[in-house]
Motif scaffolding. Sequence first.
Motif, PDB file in Angstrom:
ATOM      1  N   HIS A 149      -4.470   1.999   5.603  1.00  0.00           N
ATOM      2  CA  HIS A 149      -4.728   0.689   4.996  1.00  0.00           C
ATOM      3  C   HIS A 149      -4.380  -0.449   5.955  1.00  0.00           C
ATOM      4  O   HIS A 149      -3.419  -1.193   5.723  1.00  0.00           O
ATOM      5  N   PRO A 192     -10.070  -5.355   9.197  1.00  0.00           N
ATOM      6  CA  PRO A 192     -10.968  -4.287   9.647  1.00  0.00           C
ATOM      7  C   PRO A 192     -11.117  -4.179  11.155  1.00  0.00           C
ATOM      8  O   PRO A 192     -11.445  -3.114  11.676  1.00  0.00           O
ATOM      9  N   GLU A 236     -12.422  -7.545   1.410  1.00  0.00           N
ATOM     10  CA  GLU A 236     -11.274  -7.476   2.299  1.00  0.00           C
ATOM     11  C   GLU A 236     -10.581  -6.142   2.098  1.00  0.00           C
ATOM     12  O   GLU A 236     -10.906  -5.373   1.199  1.00  0.00           O
ATOM     13  N   MET A 237      -9.588  -5.840   2.951  1.00  0.00           N
ATOM     14  CA  MET A 237      -8.936  -4.545   2.908  1.00  0.00           C
ATOM     15  C   MET A 237      -7.622  -4.572   2.141  1.00  0.00           C
ATOM     16  O   MET A 237      -6.889  -3.591   2.118  1.00  0.00           O
ATOM     17  N   GLU A 258      -9.566  -0.755  -2.345  1.00  0.00           N
ATOM     18  CA  GLU A 258      -9.615  -1.973  -1.556  1.00  0.00           C
ATOM     19  C   GLU A 258     -10.516  -3.000  -2.222  1.00  0.00           C
ATOM     20  O   GLU A 258     -11.414  -2.664  -2.984  1.00  0.00           O
ATOM     21  N   SER A 289     -12.679  -0.890  15.448  1.00  0.00           N
ATOM     22  CA  SER A 289     -12.571  -0.727  14.000  1.00  0.00           C
ATOM     23  C   SER A 289     -11.244  -0.072  13.659  1.00  0.00           C
ATOM     24  O   SER A 289     -10.991   1.073  14.021  1.00  0.00           O
ATOM     25  N   TRP A 296       0.824  -1.201   0.000  1.00  0.00           N
ATOM     26  CA  TRP A 296       0.000   0.000   0.000  1.00  0.00           C
ATOM     27  C   TRP A 296       0.863   1.258   0.000  1.00  0.00           C
ATOM     28  O   TRP A 296       0.521   2.254  -0.656  1.00  0.00           O
ATOM     29  N   PRO A 319     -10.029   0.842  10.519  1.00  0.00           N
ATOM     30  CA  PRO A 319     -10.211   2.025   9.658  1.00  0.00           C
ATOM     31  C   PRO A 319     -10.995   3.127  10.354  1.00  0.00           C
ATOM     32  O   PRO A 319     -10.794   4.312  10.077  1.00  0.00           O
TER      33      PRO A 319
END
Length: 237
Positions: free
Chosen positions: A91, A95, A211-212, A207, A122, A40, A124
């Motif tokens: 990133h 999550p 998924e991230m 993303e 969380s 990322w 993010p």
Amino acid sequence: MLITLKDDEGNTLLTAEEIKSLVLEITVATVDNPSNAVEWALDEMLNQPHIFVKALQELDEVVGKDRFVQESDMSNLHYIRACIKESLRIHPFAPFNLPHVSTRDTTVAGYFIPKGSHVLLSRPGLGRNPRIWDDPLLFKPERHLKDDKSQVILNDPDLRIFSFSIGRRGCAGVNLGTTVSVMLLARLLQAFTWSPPPNTPYIKCVEGASEMLPSKPLLAFATPRLDEKMYYSLFQN
């Protein structure tokens, strides 16, 4: 160690299934978290070439071009560390944190948490919180640099980001994770000049739907930026 854990009567504490689950978690956290952060970071840096310039200036000043960066250089690579921390902020690999269970009634930040509650944070939600971060979706490593030039740490005791967790249940491998992440990015930046594919002026940092991780693997061209003898010595070692 996990296999030999026993209670006072000599009975095995963990089943084979529990040990497998723990080993899987350790493996995923050790390999996927650093590689995700670095991928990322490169994604974001390709879209902002001035960040590449600053990172390379730091590497050339601290390390030079006559040897490869080593772990002993990490304490002086403030900007590289800031790039990794910024990647972890925007990133995160997952999550949520691993589930925690409250052992007693308590109040945290004004919220009452009854005993037995399952607590999830969380990642993010913390790292992209506009009440805490200016331009929360903008990749800006400078936000983590301090005026006193003190070392940038990748975890955050104030929980403004959730990278390696904190407290008694914090990640036991925070030092290893920091070393692997910073060294991986530093080696990639020092050894190669990176550029996006032709006719691709901007890389979309998107993303995946479920998924991230990046929706598509990073595609970029790497050109050697050091003397060719350096690469021969690396493979020989």
